[in-house]
Write an enzyme that holds these catalytic residues in place. Sequence first.
Site, PDB file in Angstrom:
ATOM      1  N   TYR A   1     -13.646   6.905 -14.373  1.00 52.37           N
ATOM      2  CA  TYR A   1     -13.530   5.786 -13.410  1.00 52.37           C
ATOM      3  C   TYR A   1     -14.152   4.530 -14.025  1.00 52.37           C
ATOM      4  O   TYR A   1     -13.557   3.448 -13.997  1.00 52.37           O
ATOM      5  CB  TYR A   1     -14.225   6.146 -12.094  1.00 52.37           C
ATOM      6  CG  TYR A   1     -14.203   5.037 -11.059  1.00 52.37           C
ATOM      7  CD1 TYR A   1     -13.063   4.790 -10.299  1.00 52.37           C
ATOM      8  CD2 TYR A   1     -15.325   4.224 -10.839  1.00 52.37           C
ATOM      9  CE1 TYR A   1     -13.041   3.770  -9.343  1.00 52.37           C
ATOM     10  CE2 TYR A   1     -15.314   3.210  -9.900  1.00 52.37           C
ATOM     11  CZ  TYR A   1     -14.169   2.988  -9.143  1.00 52.37           C
ATOM     12  OH  TYR A   1     -14.147   1.972  -8.206  1.00 52.37           O
TER      13      TYR A   1
ATOM     14  N   ASP B   1       3.788   2.227  -4.308  1.00 57.45           N
ATOM     15  CA  ASP B   1       2.898   3.004  -5.179  1.00 57.45           C
ATOM     16  C   ASP B   1       2.708   2.166  -6.430  1.00 57.45           C
ATOM     17  O   ASP B   1       3.661   1.942  -7.197  1.00 57.45           O
ATOM     18  CB  ASP B   1       3.552   4.359  -5.503  1.00 57.45           C
ATOM     19  CG  ASP B   1       2.697   5.197  -6.440  1.00 57.45           C
ATOM     20  OD1 ASP B   1       1.730   4.667  -7.013  1.00 57.45           O
ATOM     21  OD2 ASP B   1       3.016   6.393  -6.595  1.00 57.45           O
ATOM     22  N   VAL B   2       1.484   1.695  -6.670  1.00 56.25           N
ATOM     23  CA  VAL B   2       1.277   0.750  -7.780  1.00 56.25           C
ATOM     24  C   VAL B   2       1.487   1.384  -9.157  1.00 56.25           C
ATOM     25  O   VAL B   2       1.532   0.671 -10.163  1.00 56.25           O
ATOM     26  CB  VAL B   2      -0.107   0.058  -7.737  1.00 56.25           C
ATOM     27  CG1 VAL B   2      -0.249  -0.829  -6.522  1.00 56.25           C
ATOM     28  CG2 VAL B   2      -1.251   1.064  -7.845  1.00 56.25           C
TER      29      VAL B   2
ATOM     30  N   ASP C   1       0.858  -1.203   0.000  1.00 57.82           N
ATOM     31  CA  ASP C   1       0.000   0.000   0.000  1.00 57.82           C
ATOM     32  C   ASP C   1       0.883   1.238   0.000  1.00 57.82           C
ATOM     33  O   ASP C   1       2.021   1.215   0.494  1.00 57.82           O
ATOM     34  CB  ASP C   1      -0.898  -0.022   1.243  1.00 57.82           C
ATOM     35  CG  ASP C   1      -2.093   0.916   1.138  1.00 57.82           C
ATOM     36  OD1 ASP C   1      -3.228   0.420   1.003  1.00 57.82           O
ATOM     37  OD2 ASP C   1      -1.898   2.156   1.195  1.00 57.82           O
TER      38      ASP C   1
ATOM     39  N   ASN D   1      -5.869  -4.835  -6.101  1.00 55.71           N
ATOM     40  CA  ASN D   1      -7.019  -4.165  -5.485  1.00 55.71           C
ATOM     41  C   ASN D   1      -6.873  -2.646  -5.397  1.00 55.71           C
ATOM     42  O   ASN D   1      -7.875  -1.937  -5.361  1.00 55.71           O
ATOM     43  CB  ASN D   1      -7.203  -4.773  -4.076  1.00 55.71           C
ATOM     44  CG  ASN D   1      -8.081  -3.915  -3.183  1.00 55.71           C
ATOM     45  OD1 ASN D   1      -9.297  -3.888  -3.338  1.00 55.71           O
ATOM     46  ND2 ASN D   1      -7.461  -3.185  -2.260  1.00 55.71           N
TER      47      ASN D   1
ATOM     48  N   LYS E   1     -12.442   0.744 -14.941  1.00 60.30           N
ATOM     49  CA  LYS E   1     -12.940  -0.557 -14.481  1.00 60.30           C
ATOM     50  C   LYS E   1     -13.336  -1.440 -15.670  1.00 60.30           C
ATOM     51  O   LYS E   1     -13.194  -2.652 -15.622  1.00 60.30           O
ATOM     52  CB  LYS E   1     -14.087  -0.358 -13.483  1.00 60.30           C
ATOM     53  CG  LYS E   1     -13.636   0.327 -12.189  1.00 60.30           C
ATOM     54  CD  LYS E   1     -12.517  -0.463 -11.487  1.00 60.30           C
ATOM     55  CE  LYS E   1     -12.078   0.127 -10.171  1.00 60.30           C
ATOM     56  NZ  LYS E   1     -11.056  -0.681  -9.479  1.00 60.30           N
TER      57      LYS E   1
HETATM   58  N1  LIG Z   1     -15.854   1.088  -2.182  1.00 54.82           N
HETATM   59  C1  LIG Z   1     -16.569   0.840  -3.272  1.00 54.82           C
HETATM   60  O1  LIG Z   1     -17.771   1.198  -3.376  1.00 54.82           O
HETATM   61  C2  LIG Z   1     -15.976   0.082  -4.420  1.00 54.82           C
HETATM   62  C3  LIG Z   1     -16.856  -0.445  -5.391  1.00 54.82           C
HETATM   63  C4  LIG Z   1     -16.321  -1.139  -6.465  1.00 54.82           C
HETATM   64  C5  LIG Z   1     -14.966  -1.312  -6.583  1.00 54.82           C
HETATM   65  N2  LIG Z   1     -14.147  -0.788  -5.616  1.00 54.82           N
HETATM   66  C6  LIG Z   1     -12.713  -0.988  -5.823  1.00 54.82           C
HETATM   67  O2  LIG Z   1     -12.182  -1.730  -4.744  1.00 54.82           O
HETATM   68  C7  LIG Z   1     -10.823  -1.349  -4.535  1.00 54.82           C
HETATM   69  C8  LIG Z   1     -10.628  -0.960  -3.083  1.00 54.82           C
HETATM   70  O3  LIG Z   1     -11.490   0.138  -2.803  1.00 54.82           O
HETATM   71  P1  LIG Z   1     -11.827   0.636  -1.320  1.00 54.82           P
HETATM   72  O4  LIG Z   1     -13.258   1.011  -1.326  1.00 54.82           O
HETATM   73  O5  LIG Z   1     -11.316  -0.337  -0.326  1.00 54.82           O
HETATM   74  O6  LIG Z   1     -10.959   1.969  -1.299  1.00 54.82           O
HETATM   75  P2  LIG Z   1     -10.237   2.702  -0.058  1.00 54.82           P
HETATM   76  O7  LIG Z   1     -10.045   4.107  -0.516  1.00 54.82           O
HETATM   77  O8  LIG Z   1     -10.993   2.447   1.190  1.00 54.82           O
HETATM   78  O9  LIG Z   1      -8.827   1.948   0.024  1.00 54.82           O
HETATM   79  C9  LIG Z   1      -7.910   2.019  -1.032  1.00 54.82           C
HETATM   80  C10 LIG Z   1      -6.535   1.637  -0.546  1.00 54.82           C
HETATM   81  O10 LIG Z   1      -5.639   1.779  -1.666  1.00 54.82           O
HETATM   82  C11 LIG Z   1      -4.482   2.474  -1.249  1.00 54.82           C
HETATM   83  N3  LIG Z   1      -3.894   3.180  -2.401  1.00 54.82           N
HETATM   84  C12 LIG Z   1      -4.326   4.325  -2.998  1.00 54.82           C
HETATM   85  N4  LIG Z   1      -3.498   4.679  -3.988  1.00 54.82           N
HETATM   86  C13 LIG Z   1      -2.515   3.729  -4.044  1.00 54.82           C
HETATM   87  C14 LIG Z   1      -1.359   3.532  -4.853  1.00 54.82           C
HETATM   88  N5  LIG Z   1      -1.025   4.409  -5.810  1.00 54.82           N
HETATM   89  N6  LIG Z   1      -0.587   2.447  -4.635  1.00 54.82           N
HETATM   90  C15 LIG Z   1      -0.900   1.559  -3.650  1.00 54.82           C
HETATM   91  N7  LIG Z   1      -1.961   1.710  -2.830  1.00 54.82           N
HETATM   92  C16 LIG Z   1      -2.777   2.776  -3.034  1.00 54.82           C
HETATM   93  C17 LIG Z   1      -4.963   3.421  -0.158  1.00 54.82           C
HETATM   94  O11 LIG Z   1      -3.898   3.844   0.695  1.00 54.82           O
HETATM   95  C18 LIG Z   1      -6.001   2.561   0.563  1.00 54.82           C
HETATM   96  O12 LIG Z   1      -5.429   1.793   1.595  1.00 54.82           O
HETATM   97  C19 LIG Z   1     -10.545  -0.227  -5.543  1.00 54.82           C
HETATM   98  O13 LIG Z   1      -9.944  -0.756  -6.695  1.00 54.82           O
HETATM   99  C20 LIG Z   1     -11.922   0.295  -5.867  1.00 54.82           C
HETATM  100  O14 LIG Z   1     -11.977   0.922  -7.137  1.00 54.82           O
HETATM  101  C21 LIG Z   1     -14.611  -0.121  -4.536  1.00 54.82           C
END
Ligand SMILES: NC(=O)c1ccc[n+]([C@@H]2O[C@H](COP(=O)([O-])OP(=O)(O)OC[C@H]3O[C@@H](n4cnc5c(N)ncnc54)[C@H](O)[C@@H]3O)[C@@H](O)[C@H]2O)c1
Length: 262
Positions: free
Chosen positions: A153, A66-67, A38, A93, A157
Amino acid sequence: MFTIKDKVALVTGAGSGIGLHYVKEMFRNGLRAATIADIDPSKGDQALKEIAQEFGSNKAIFVKTDVTVQKEVEAAFKKTIEAFKNLDIVINNAGILNDDIWEKQIAININGTVYGCLLAWDYLQKYRSGNEGVIVNIASITGLTSFMSIPVYAATKHAIVGLSKSMGVKEHYDRTKIRVLTICPGVTDTPLISDFVTSYCLPAFEATYKVDLPRWPKQKPEVVAKGLIQALTTGTNGSFWVVNNSKIQNIPHLPEVLELPK
Ligand SMILES: NC(=O)c1ccc[n+]([C@@H]2O[C@H](COP(=O)([O-])OP(=O)(O)OC[C@H]3O[C@@H](n4cnc5c(N)ncnc54)[C@H](O)[C@@H]3O)[C@@H](O)[C@H]2O)c1
Protein backbone atom coordinates in the site's frame (compact mmCIF):
# COMPACT_ATOMS: atom_id res chain seq x y z
CA MET A 1 -6.73 33.12 -7.84
CA PHE A 2 -8.62 29.93 -8.74
CA THR A 3 -12.20 29.92 -7.48
CA ILE A 4 -14.34 26.80 -7.09
CA LYS A 5 -17.48 28.78 -7.87
CA ASP A 6 -19.24 27.58 -11.05
CA LYS A 7 -16.64 24.88 -11.75
CA VAL A 8 -17.32 21.23 -12.66
CA ALA A 9 -15.52 18.36 -10.91
CA LEU A 10 -15.11 14.63 -11.49
CA VAL A 11 -14.17 12.63 -8.39
CA THR A 12 -13.36 8.90 -8.45
CA GLY A 13 -14.34 6.78 -5.46
CA ALA A 14 -16.69 9.55 -4.29
CA GLY A 15 -19.65 7.27 -3.49
CA SER A 16 -18.59 7.36 0.16
CA GLY A 17 -15.68 8.11 2.48
CA ILE A 18 -13.38 11.10 2.06
CA GLY A 19 -14.29 11.38 -1.66
CA LEU A 20 -17.92 12.24 -0.87
CA HIS A 21 -16.72 14.80 1.68
CA TYR A 22 -14.56 16.40 -1.05
CA VAL A 23 -17.63 16.73 -3.29
CA LYS A 24 -19.85 18.19 -0.56
CA GLU A 25 -17.19 20.68 0.58
CA MET A 26 -16.68 21.85 -3.03
CA PHE A 27 -20.47 22.37 -3.36
CA ARG A 28 -20.38 24.44 -0.14
CA ASN A 29 -17.77 26.57 -1.96
CA GLY A 30 -19.94 27.16 -5.04
CA LEU A 31 -19.15 24.16 -7.29
CA ARG A 32 -21.63 24.03 -10.21
CA ALA A 33 -21.72 20.27 -10.78
CA ALA A 34 -19.97 17.00 -10.00
CA THR A 35 -19.56 13.49 -11.38
CA ILE A 36 -19.33 10.71 -8.82
CA ALA A 37 -17.34 7.91 -10.49
CA ASP A 38 -17.49 4.92 -8.15
CA ILE A 39 -17.60 1.13 -8.52
CA ASP A 40 -20.53 0.73 -6.08
CA PRO A 41 -23.98 1.81 -7.41
CA SER A 42 -25.66 1.65 -3.98
CA LYS A 43 -23.08 4.09 -2.59
CA GLY A 44 -23.52 6.24 -5.72
CA ASP A 45 -27.32 6.40 -5.24
CA GLN A 46 -26.96 7.31 -1.58
CA ALA A 47 -24.37 10.00 -2.44
CA LEU A 48 -26.73 11.54 -5.06
CA LYS A 49 -29.60 11.59 -2.50
CA GLU A 50 -27.44 13.36 0.09
CA ILE A 51 -26.19 15.89 -2.47
CA ALA A 52 -29.75 16.59 -3.73
CA GLN A 53 -30.96 17.08 -0.15
CA GLU A 54 -28.23 19.55 0.80
CA PHE A 55 -27.53 21.34 -2.50
CA GLY A 56 -30.58 20.81 -4.73
CA SER A 57 -31.39 18.46 -7.61
CA ASN A 58 -29.45 17.98 -10.88
CA LYS A 59 -26.15 19.04 -9.32
CA ALA A 60 -24.46 15.64 -9.67
CA ILE A 61 -24.44 12.46 -11.73
CA PHE A 62 -23.27 8.99 -10.78
CA VAL A 63 -21.31 6.94 -13.33
CA LYS A 64 -20.58 3.34 -12.34
CA THR A 65 -16.82 3.18 -12.83
CA ASP A 66 -14.17 0.64 -12.01
CA VAL A 67 -11.01 2.75 -12.15
CA THR A 68 -8.94 -0.30 -13.17
CA VAL A 69 -10.81 -0.36 -16.51
CA GLN A 70 -9.62 2.47 -18.76
CA LYS A 71 -12.79 2.46 -20.91
CA GLU A 72 -14.97 2.91 -17.83
CA VAL A 73 -12.88 5.84 -16.62
CA GLU A 74 -13.11 7.38 -20.08
CA ALA A 75 -16.91 6.89 -20.06
CA ALA A 76 -17.09 8.87 -16.80
CA PHE A 77 -15.22 11.77 -18.45
CA LYS A 78 -17.46 11.62 -21.57
CA LYS A 79 -20.66 11.55 -19.50
CA THR A 80 -19.44 14.55 -17.50
CA ILE A 81 -19.13 16.61 -20.69
CA GLU A 82 -22.51 15.35 -21.99
CA ALA A 83 -24.18 16.37 -18.71
CA PHE A 84 -22.33 19.58 -17.78
CA LYS A 85 -20.41 20.71 -20.93
CA ASN A 86 -17.25 21.55 -18.91
CA LEU A 87 -14.66 19.87 -16.70
CA ASP A 88 -12.35 21.89 -14.46
CA ILE A 89 -11.26 19.69 -11.53
CA VAL A 90 -10.37 15.98 -11.58
CA ILE A 91 -9.76 14.25 -8.24
CA ASN A 92 -8.17 10.80 -8.47
CA ASN A 93 -9.35 9.52 -5.11
CA ALA A 94 -10.48 5.88 -5.52
CA GLY A 95 -8.24 3.59 -3.50
CA ILE A 96 -8.22 0.52 -1.29
CA LEU A 97 -5.99 -0.62 1.59
CA ASN A 98 -5.44 -4.38 1.45
CA ASP A 99 -1.95 -5.81 0.92
CA ASP A 100 -3.41 -9.34 0.95
CA ILE A 101 -4.82 -8.64 -2.55
CA TRP A 102 -1.85 -6.52 -3.57
CA GLU A 103 -2.16 -6.96 -7.36
CA LYS A 104 -5.73 -5.61 -7.25
CA GLN A 105 -4.60 -2.85 -4.86
CA ILE A 106 -1.86 -1.81 -7.29
CA ALA A 107 -4.39 -1.81 -10.16
CA ILE A 108 -6.85 0.42 -8.29
CA ASN A 109 -4.42 2.76 -6.55
CA ILE A 110 -1.83 3.17 -9.33
CA ASN A 111 -3.43 2.23 -12.67
CA GLY A 112 -6.65 4.04 -11.70
CA THR A 113 -4.74 7.22 -10.87
CA VAL A 114 -2.68 7.05 -14.07
CA TYR A 115 -5.83 6.58 -16.23
CA GLY A 116 -7.43 9.54 -14.45
CA CYS A 117 -4.35 11.73 -14.95
CA LEU A 118 -3.96 10.93 -18.66
CA LEU A 119 -7.64 11.55 -19.43
CA ALA A 120 -7.60 14.72 -17.32
CA TRP A 121 -4.57 15.98 -19.26
CA ASP A 122 -6.68 15.87 -22.42
CA TYR A 123 -10.13 16.85 -21.10
CA LEU A 124 -8.95 19.73 -18.87
CA GLN A 125 -7.28 21.39 -21.86
CA LYS A 126 -10.34 20.98 -24.07
CA TYR A 127 -13.27 21.49 -21.72
CA ARG A 128 -12.24 23.70 -18.79
CA SER A 129 -14.45 26.76 -18.27
CA GLY A 130 -11.70 29.08 -16.99
CA ASN A 131 -8.06 29.51 -17.92
CA GLU A 132 -6.80 26.73 -15.63
CA GLY A 133 -7.64 23.08 -14.96
CA VAL A 134 -6.71 21.19 -11.79
CA ILE A 135 -5.74 17.57 -11.14
CA VAL A 136 -5.75 16.47 -7.50
CA ASN A 137 -4.12 13.13 -6.78
CA ILE A 138 -4.87 11.47 -3.46
CA ALA A 139 -1.76 9.91 -1.98
CA SER A 140 -1.29 9.42 1.78
CA ILE A 141 1.21 9.97 4.57
CA THR A 142 2.19 6.39 3.64
CA GLY A 143 3.48 7.89 0.37
CA LEU A 144 5.96 10.05 2.30
CA THR A 145 7.14 7.80 5.11
CA SER A 146 7.64 4.11 5.87
CA PHE A 147 4.83 1.84 7.05
CA MET A 148 6.25 -1.56 7.90
CA SER A 149 2.97 -3.53 8.09
CA ILE A 150 1.57 -2.40 4.72
CA PRO A 151 4.60 -1.99 2.41
CA VAL A 152 2.69 -2.57 -0.85
CA TYR A 153 0.00 0.00 0.00
CA ALA A 154 2.82 2.41 0.94
CA ALA A 155 4.46 1.66 -2.42
CA THR A 156 1.24 2.51 -4.31
CA LYS A 157 1.08 5.86 -2.50
CA HIS A 158 4.79 6.53 -3.16
CA ALA A 159 3.97 5.88 -6.83
CA ILE A 160 1.26 8.55 -6.73
CA VAL A 161 3.71 10.98 -5.11
CA GLY A 162 6.21 10.28 -7.93
CA LEU A 163 3.55 10.67 -10.62
CA SER A 164 2.36 13.99 -9.19
CA LYS A 165 5.89 15.28 -8.68
CA SER A 166 6.84 14.67 -12.32
CA MET A 167 3.51 15.89 -13.77
CA GLY A 168 3.47 18.96 -11.54
CA VAL A 169 6.58 20.65 -12.96
CA LYS A 170 6.62 24.18 -14.39
CA GLU A 171 7.42 22.99 -17.95
CA HIS A 172 4.14 21.05 -18.10
CA TYR A 173 2.12 23.85 -16.48
CA ASP A 174 3.45 26.45 -18.91
CA ARG A 175 2.25 24.36 -21.87
CA THR A 176 -1.07 23.11 -20.47
CA LYS A 177 -2.19 25.44 -17.63
CA ILE A 178 -3.06 22.32 -15.64
CA ARG A 179 -2.17 22.55 -11.97
CA VAL A 180 -1.24 19.23 -10.32
CA LEU A 181 -1.84 19.03 -6.57
CA THR A 182 -1.45 16.14 -4.15
CA ILE A 183 -3.23 15.50 -0.87
CA CYS A 184 -1.55 13.19 1.65
CA PRO A 185 -4.13 12.38 4.33
CA GLY A 186 -3.11 10.85 7.64
CA VAL A 187 -5.21 8.12 9.23
CA THR A 188 -8.81 9.19 8.67
CA ASP A 189 -12.00 7.73 10.10
CA THR A 190 -13.65 5.98 7.12
CA PRO A 191 -14.50 2.34 6.28
CA LEU A 192 -10.99 2.01 4.75
CA ILE A 193 -9.69 2.19 8.35
CA SER A 194 -12.67 0.90 10.40
CA ASP A 195 -13.06 -2.25 8.25
CA PHE A 196 -9.31 -2.97 8.29
CA VAL A 197 -8.36 -6.33 9.81
CA THR A 198 -4.83 -7.67 10.28
CA SER A 199 -5.43 -10.30 7.60
CA TYR A 200 -5.31 -7.39 5.11
CA CYS A 201 -1.55 -7.39 5.82
CA LEU A 202 0.67 -9.87 4.01
CA PRO A 203 1.51 -12.72 6.43
CA ALA A 204 5.20 -11.74 6.33
CA PHE A 205 4.44 -8.31 7.83
CA GLU A 206 1.29 -8.94 9.91
CA ALA A 207 3.19 -9.13 13.23
CA THR A 208 4.21 -5.46 12.90
CA TYR A 209 0.64 -4.17 12.51
CA LYS A 210 0.02 -3.38 16.18
CA VAL A 211 3.14 -1.17 16.41
CA ASP A 212 2.53 0.51 13.06
CA LEU A 213 -0.77 2.01 11.82
CA PRO A 214 -2.63 2.22 15.20
CA ARG A 215 0.03 4.58 16.61
CA TRP A 216 -1.06 7.30 14.21
CA PRO A 217 -3.82 9.65 15.44
CA LYS A 218 -7.19 9.31 13.72
CA GLN A 219 -8.84 12.41 12.21
CA LYS A 220 -12.27 13.12 10.70
CA PRO A 221 -12.75 13.17 6.91
CA GLU A 222 -14.17 16.71 7.15
CA VAL A 223 -10.71 18.11 7.94
CA VAL A 224 -9.23 16.45 4.84
CA ALA A 225 -12.00 18.06 2.76
CA LYS A 226 -11.06 21.46 4.24
CA GLY A 227 -7.47 20.73 3.18
CA LEU A 228 -8.70 20.10 -0.37
CA ILE A 229 -10.39 23.53 -0.49
CA GLN A 230 -7.19 25.24 0.71
CA ALA A 231 -5.16 23.31 -1.87
CA LEU A 232 -7.57 24.12 -4.73
CA THR A 233 -7.79 27.82 -3.93
CA THR A 234 -4.21 28.57 -2.79
CA GLY A 235 -2.00 25.63 -3.82
CA THR A 236 0.74 26.22 -6.35
CA ASN A 237 1.44 23.76 -9.16
CA GLY A 238 3.28 20.70 -7.84
CA SER A 239 2.38 21.39 -4.20
CA PHE A 240 1.72 18.68 -1.64
CA TRP A 241 -0.82 19.00 1.16
CA VAL A 242 -0.37 16.83 4.23
CA VAL A 243 -3.55 16.63 6.33
CA ASN A 244 -2.54 14.68 9.42
CA ASN A 245 -3.72 14.76 13.03
CA SER A 246 -6.33 17.38 12.00
CA LYS A 247 -3.65 19.83 10.82
CA ILE A 248 -3.21 21.06 7.25
CA GLN A 249 0.39 21.52 6.08
CA ASN A 250 1.44 22.86 2.67
CA ILE A 251 4.69 21.62 1.12
CA PRO A 252 5.14 23.79 -2.03
CA HIS A 253 7.83 21.45 -3.42
CA LEU A 254 9.05 18.08 -2.21
CA PRO A 255 12.84 18.37 -2.01
CA GLU A 256 14.84 16.73 -4.79
CA VAL A 257 17.31 14.19 -3.40
CA LEU A 258 19.57 14.38 -6.47
CA GLU A 259 20.84 17.37 -8.40
CA LEU A 260 21.67 17.40 -12.11
CA PRO A 261 25.45 17.44 -12.72
CA LYS A 262 26.65 20.98 -13.57
N1 LIG B 1 -8.95 6.72 5.31
C1 LIG B 1 -7.65 6.94 5.46
O1 LIG B 1 -7.07 6.82 6.57
C2 LIG B 1 -6.82 7.38 4.29
C3 LIG B 1 -5.54 7.92 4.56
C4 LIG B 1 -4.75 8.32 3.50
C5 LIG B 1 -5.20 8.20 2.21
N2 LIG B 1 -6.44 7.67 1.99
C6 LIG B 1 -6.84 7.54 0.59
O2 LIG B 1 -8.00 8.32 0.36
C7 LIG B 1 -8.78 7.71 -0.67
C8 LIG B 1 -10.20 7.51 -0.18
O3 LIG B 1 -10.16 6.67 0.97
P1 LIG B 1 -11.39 6.48 1.97
O4 LIG B 1 -10.81 6.40 3.33
O5 LIG B 1 -12.45 7.47 1.67
O6 LIG B 1 -11.84 5.02 1.54
P2 LIG B 1 -13.31 4.35 1.57
O7 LIG B 1 -13.06 2.89 1.56
O8 LIG B 1 -14.12 4.94 2.66
O9 LIG B 1 -13.93 4.81 0.16
C9 LIG B 1 -13.36 4.40 -1.05
C10 LIG B 1 -14.36 4.56 -2.17
O10 LIG B 1 -13.72 4.08 -3.37
C11 LIG B 1 -14.62 3.23 -4.06
N3 LIG B 1 -13.86 2.26 -4.86
C12 LIG B 1 -13.21 1.15 -4.43
N4 LIG B 1 -12.67 0.49 -5.46
C13 LIG B 1 -12.98 1.20 -6.59
C14 LIG B 1 -12.72 1.03 -7.98
N5 LIG B 1 -12.04 -0.03 -8.44
N6 LIG B 1 -13.18 1.96 -8.84
C15 LIG B 1 -13.89 3.03 -8.40
N7 LIG B 1 -14.20 3.23 -7.10
C16 LIG B 1 -13.73 2.33 -6.19
C17 LIG B 1 -15.46 2.58 -2.97
O11 LIG B 1 -16.71 2.09 -3.47
C18 LIG B 1 -15.64 3.73 -1.98
O12 LIG B 1 -16.77 4.52 -2.27
C19 LIG B 1 -8.05 6.41 -1.04
O13 LIG B 1 -7.22 6.63 -2.15
C20 LIG B 1 -7.21 6.14 0.19
O14 LIG B 1 -6.07 5.35 -0.11
C21 LIG B 1 -7.27 7.28 2.99
